[in-house]
Design an enzyme around this catalytic site. Structure first.
Site, PDB file in Angstrom:
ATOM      1  N   GLY A  78      45.848  47.024  34.324  1.00 43.99           N
ATOM      2  CA  GLY A  78      44.448  47.123  34.717  1.00 43.99           C
ATOM      3  C   GLY A  78      44.139  46.062  35.746  1.00 43.99           C
ATOM      4  O   GLY A  78      44.603  44.914  35.646  1.00 43.99           O
TER       5      GLY A  78
ATOM      6  N   THR B 215      44.921  43.350  52.544  1.00 43.09           N
ATOM      7  CA  THR B 215      46.329  43.235  52.156  1.00 43.09           C
ATOM      8  C   THR B 215      47.063  44.456  52.703  1.00 43.09           C
ATOM      9  O   THR B 215      46.621  45.593  52.537  1.00 43.09           O
ATOM     10  CB  THR B 215      46.480  43.151  50.633  1.00 43.09           C
ATOM     11  OG1 THR B 215      45.855  44.278  50.004  1.00 43.09           O
ATOM     12  CG2 THR B 215      45.821  41.882  50.105  1.00 43.09           C
TER      13      THR B 215
ATOM     14  N   ASP C  79      46.876  42.960  43.012  1.00 46.01           N
ATOM     15  CA  ASP C  79      46.248  42.129  41.979  1.00 46.01           C
ATOM     16  C   ASP C  79      46.887  40.745  41.933  1.00 46.01           C
ATOM     17  O   ASP C  79      46.201  39.745  41.700  1.00 46.01           O
ATOM     18  CB  ASP C  79      46.365  42.803  40.613  1.00 46.01           C
ATOM     19  CG  ASP C  79      45.649  44.144  40.568  1.00 46.01           C
ATOM     20  OD1 ASP C  79      44.638  44.303  41.273  1.00 46.01           O
ATOM     21  OD2 ASP C  79      46.118  45.033  39.826  1.00 46.01           O
TER      22      ASP C  79
END
Length: 311
Positions: free
Chosen positions: A38, A220, A252
């Site tokens: 997640g 990114t 992440d």
């Protein structure tokens, strides 16, 4: 210098395959794993692995997967005071396919994540006001994201918004209230509607967001590195050459490391440079959170690439 992550958690069900099946086709996988993931949880764990003090606001399922998520946060010493169990709900699930080129395709079921609301944000007000940065993504309800941005603005807490999964109708007026806006190139395309095939096109698309009023846009770009654009800067940070095994969770990893470095140094470029390296190291292993370097591993890598370690 605590970080607040207000966002999602998932259980990742990952299948590794040579080729992604076409419609109607059944293939045997090469490997399989069930991990904690997640976007919100990944970003929290990435920062925590580097020693950051992290407060997590999320909603877990009333099932075995929810218990796994809570145990995982505790294992990495993430503050779980505001991790709430949604009674009668299953935990969020991400089904991930990774092919032989290490590219991934992901389907998510938000599950308990839909129950994280503005009420949860207000319930954590006292602790949130002590945080140096608030990190948000879009795997929770959009109204909750907007409420968190408004809360952070009211209390002068800097905000980083990762617009993922991207939506074309994201309220850009609300995004302009954030200090950092961190999409990948695909998300940038969805949000702006502009082509992003080349670095020049990515730069042009990012600049339209700056012209719209966003303070710092950090894109990114995977193997092409990352791009930082604001009214004064347009800085390309090259990628690091590594043998990619699994790119799942690399964005992440970038955000978690960026946050951990930025709250210590307030140096945006240094944070981007180190986050680019941290994300590159993460793709050399399979999985998400388990692929993120530890503080010791990252310190060695910083030395190898002649960075001064701040950890």
């Amino acid at each position: 210098m605590k970080l607040a992550v207000i966002g999602s958690n998932m259980i990742d069900v990952i299948s590794y395959t040579d080729i992604i099946p076409v419609a109607g086709e059944t293939r045997e996988v090469k490997d399989f794993a069930i991990n904690c993931g997640g976007k919100g949880a990944n970003q929290a764990i990435a920062a925590a692995k580097l020693g950051a003090d992290v407060l997590m606001l999320t909603t877990i399922g009333d099932d075995v997967f929810g218990k796994m998520v809570l145990e995982n946060f505790n294992a990495y010493q993430v503050d779980t005071k505001y991790v709430r169990t949604a009674k009668g709900s299953s935990n969020g699930i991400a089904t991930i396919l990774v092919d032989e080129s290490s590219q991934n395709r992901i389907l998510i079921n938000k599950g308990a994540n839909t129950y994280l609301t503005a009420v949860d944000v207000e319930a954590a007000a006292t602790d949130l006001q002590q945080c140096a940065l608030c990190i948000l993504q879009l795997e929770i309800e959009l109204n909750t994201v907007y409420a968190a941005i408004e809360f952070a603005n009211k209390h002068q807490i800097p905000v980083l918004l990762n617009p993922a999964p991207a939506i074309a109708d994201l309220d850009l007026d609300m995004a302009c209230k954030c200090d950092f806006f961190v999409p990948n190139e695909t998300e940038l395309n969805i949000i702006t509607g502009l082509p992003v095939e080349s670095e020049a096109e990515i730069k042009k698309a990012a600049l339209t967001l700056v012209d719209r009023g966003l303070k710092n846009v950090i894109v990114t770009m995977g193997s092409r590195g990352s791009l930082w654009v604001n009214k004064e800067h347009c800085e390309h940070v090259p990628a690091y050459a590594v043998q990619a095994v699994d790119t799942t969770g690399a964005g992440d990893a970038f955000i978690g490391c960026f946050a951990a470095v930025y709250v210590k140094t307030k140096d945006i470029l240094q944070a981007i440079q180190q986050a680019t390296l941290f994300a590159a190291l993460s793709v050399t292993k399979t999985g998400t959170q388990g692929s993120y370097p530890t503080k010791q591993e990252f310190t060695l890598a910083l030395d190898r690439f002649h960075f001064g370690s701040i950890f």
